[in-house]
Design a protein around this motif. Structure first.
Motif, mmCIF file in Angstrom:
data_model
loop_
_atom_site.group_PDB
_atom_site.id
_atom_site.type_symbol
_atom_site.label_atom_id
_atom_site.label_comp_id
_atom_site.label_asym_id
_atom_site.label_seq_id
_atom_site.Cartn_x
_atom_site.Cartn_y
_atom_site.Cartn_z
ATOM 1 N N PHE A 48 -1.895 72.213 109.484
ATOM 2 C CA PHE A 48 -1.991 70.812 109.065
ATOM 3 C C PHE A 48 -2.556 69.990 110.211
ATOM 4 O O PHE A 48 -2.380 70.327 111.370
ATOM 5 N N TYR A 49 -3.201 68.886 109.851
ATOM 6 C CA TYR A 49 -3.581 67.918 110.855
ATOM 7 C C TYR A 49 -3.411 66.522 110.274
ATOM 8 O O TYR A 49 -3.384 66.327 109.059
ATOM 9 N N SER A 50 -3.291 65.565 111.205
ATOM 10 C CA SER A 50 -3.058 64.184 110.797
ATOM 11 C C SER A 50 -3.809 63.242 111.732
ATOM 12 O O SER A 50 -3.711 63.368 112.948
ATOM 13 N N VAL A 51 -4.535 62.311 111.155
ATOM 14 C CA VAL A 51 -5.270 61.334 111.962
ATOM 15 C C VAL A 51 -4.582 59.981 111.970
ATOM 16 O O VAL A 51 -5.062 59.046 112.623
ATOM 17 N N GLY A 52 -3.438 59.855 111.263
ATOM 18 C CA GLY A 52 -2.718 58.595 111.260
ATOM 19 C C GLY A 52 -1.405 58.729 110.501
ATOM 20 O O GLY A 52 -1.160 59.741 109.822
ATOM 21 N N ILE A 53 -0.574 57.705 110.602
ATOM 22 C CA ILE A 53 0.737 57.721 109.940
ATOM 23 C C ILE A 53 0.547 57.952 108.438
ATOM 24 O O ILE A 53 -0.267 57.282 107.794
ATOM 25 N N GLY A 54 1.314 58.904 107.924
ATOM 26 C CA GLY A 54 1.266 59.180 106.499
ATOM 27 C C GLY A 54 0.047 59.934 106.023
ATOM 28 O O GLY A 54 -0.067 60.247 104.841
ATOM 29 N N TYR A 97 -11.962 63.229 118.735
ATOM 30 C CA TYR A 97 -12.520 64.559 118.550
ATOM 31 C C TYR A 97 -13.179 65.119 119.794
ATOM 32 O O TYR A 97 -13.171 66.312 120.009
ATOM 33 N N ASN A 98 -13.775 64.339 120.604
ATOM 34 C CA ASN A 98 -14.414 64.862 121.808
ATOM 35 C C ASN A 98 -13.471 64.810 122.992
ATOM 36 O O ASN A 98 -13.797 64.263 124.048
ATOM 37 N N SER A 99 -12.296 65.364 122.806
ATOM 38 C CA SER A 99 -11.308 65.422 123.881
ATOM 39 C C SER A 99 -10.512 66.707 123.725
ATOM 40 O O SER A 99 -10.458 67.292 122.639
ATOM 41 N N PRO A 100 -9.917 67.182 124.817
ATOM 42 C CA PRO A 100 -9.186 68.452 124.744
ATOM 43 C C PRO A 100 -7.963 68.355 123.840
ATOM 44 O O PRO A 100 -7.383 67.286 123.663
ATOM 45 N N LEU B 88 -8.857 82.067 125.101
ATOM 46 C CA LEU B 88 -9.244 81.609 123.775
ATOM 47 C C LEU B 88 -10.407 80.628 123.858
ATOM 48 O O LEU B 88 -10.442 79.771 124.734
ATOM 49 N N CYS B 89 -11.310 80.786 122.929
ATOM 50 C CA CYS B 89 -12.436 79.882 122.790
ATOM 51 C C CYS B 89 -12.244 79.112 121.494
ATOM 52 O O CYS B 89 -11.775 79.683 120.493
ATOM 53 N N ALA B 90 -12.577 77.831 121.480
ATOM 54 C CA ALA B 90 -12.417 77.023 120.273
ATOM 55 C C ALA B 90 -13.614 76.096 120.113
ATOM 56 O O ALA B 90 -14.134 75.568 121.094
ATOM 57 N N VAL B 91 -14.011 75.898 118.874
ATOM 58 C CA VAL B 91 -15.154 75.040 118.568
ATOM 59 C C VAL B 91 -14.747 74.039 117.495
ATOM 60 O O VAL B 91 -14.025 74.385 116.560
ATOM 61 N N ASP B 92 -15.199 72.813 117.640
ATOM 62 C CA ASP B 92 -14.959 71.796 116.615
ATOM 63 C C ASP B 92 -15.809 72.092 115.387
ATOM 64 O O ASP B 92 -17.042 72.113 115.472
ATOM 65 N N LEU B 93 -15.154 72.314 114.270
ATOM 66 C CA LEU B 93 -15.848 72.547 113.010
ATOM 67 C C LEU B 93 -15.482 71.443 112.021
ATOM 68 O O LEU B 93 -14.353 70.937 112.060
ATOM 69 N N SER B 99 -15.259 64.931 106.651
ATOM 70 C CA SER B 99 -15.168 63.649 107.345
ATOM 71 C C SER B 99 -14.420 63.754 108.659
ATOM 72 O O SER B 99 -14.412 62.813 109.444
ATOM 73 N N ASN B 100 -13.771 64.876 108.891
ATOM 74 C CA ASN B 100 -13.055 65.077 110.137
ATOM 75 C C ASN B 100 -13.459 66.408 110.756
ATOM 76 O O ASN B 100 -14.157 67.206 110.133
ATOM 77 N N TYR B 101 -12.990 66.624 111.982
ATOM 78 C CA TYR B 101 -13.275 67.858 112.676
ATOM 79 C C TYR B 101 -11.973 68.521 113.096
ATOM 80 O O TYR B 101 -10.976 67.850 113.352
ATOM 81 N N LYS B 102 -11.986 69.832 113.153
ATOM 82 C CA LYS B 102 -10.809 70.579 113.570
ATOM 83 C C LYS B 102 -11.258 71.627 114.560
ATOM 84 O O LYS B 102 -12.353 72.178 114.462
#
Lengths: 112, 115
Positions: A48-54, A97-100, B88-93, B99-102
């Protein structure tokens, strides 16, 4: 500085019992939050992932669910555990997204 | 179908050897590639690469990205027993909705450094 707390560290649960794993992040606001599972072997599977509350997005259909009741709190739940739910569960956060991605210490779940 | 492929899956070397770990990926709209080290517990962050040809370096570890050929390498020089871990190697897909990346992880390379 930012820290991530995940508990418990280990858990042994019988099949059919409920599950609740909690994760909190400190020192940041509006983080992206993630639950991964690592089964035997090495692969990390995004659950799962979440970008904001709820806001919860599921990547893999299964008997698990996630909730984000507060900005920096992420909870993984199950109503009835299966043997196949055993594994190493990792909570993680990132600031955009462009962060570890930074991981919590993980919960090793054994379903018996 | 795996989008992030690491090789080799495992590697055994002696202290002092130099190792090169590989990560190839298949993704459109590339954003970033990350390397992690995992010992007994959670993965720890090593490098994030976003631009091609620029080497990131930290002590004996270094990494470089080739966006044209869609791969990255992680080098470890003068290996020590403490380098034994899964890398481990990881790539944003993009996610299924687009609309988002993981971050999608490869299966990892198990490195064993013997004294």
């Amino acid at each position: 500085s930012q820290t991530i707390h995940q508990w418990p560290a280990t858990l042994v649960q019988p099949v059919g019992s409920p599950l609740s794993l909690e994760c909190t992040v400190e020192g940041t606001s509006n983080p992206n939050l993630y639950w991964y599972r690592q089964a035997a072997g090495r692969g990390l599977q995004l659950l799962f992932y979440s970008v904001g509350i709820g806001q919860i997005s599921s990547e893999v259909p299964q008997n698990l669910s996630a909730s984000r009741p507060q900005d920096r709190q992420f909870i993984l739940s199950s109503k009835k555990l299966l043997l196949s739910d055993s594994g190493f569960y990792l909570c993680a956060w990132r600031q955009g997204y462009n962060s570890p991605l930074h991981f919590g210490n993980g919960t090793r779940l054994t379903v018996t | 179908e795996d989008k992030v492929v690491q090789s080799p899956l495992s590697l055994v070397v002696h202290e002092g050897d130099t190792v090169t770990l590989n990560c190839s990926y298949e993704v459109t709209n590339f954003r970033s590639l990350l390397w992690y080290k995992q010992e007994k517990k959670a993965p720890t962050f090593l490098f994030m690469l976003t631009s091609s040809g620029i080497e990131k370096k930290s002590g004996r570890l270094s990494s470089i990205l080739d966006k044209k050929e869609l791969f990255s390498i992680l080098n470890i020089t003068a290996t020590q027993t403490g380098d034994s871990a899964v890398y481990l190697c990881a790539v944003d897909l993009p996610t299924s909705g687009g609309s988002n990346y993981k971050l999608t992880f490869g299966k990892g390379t198990l490195l064993t450094v013997n004294p």
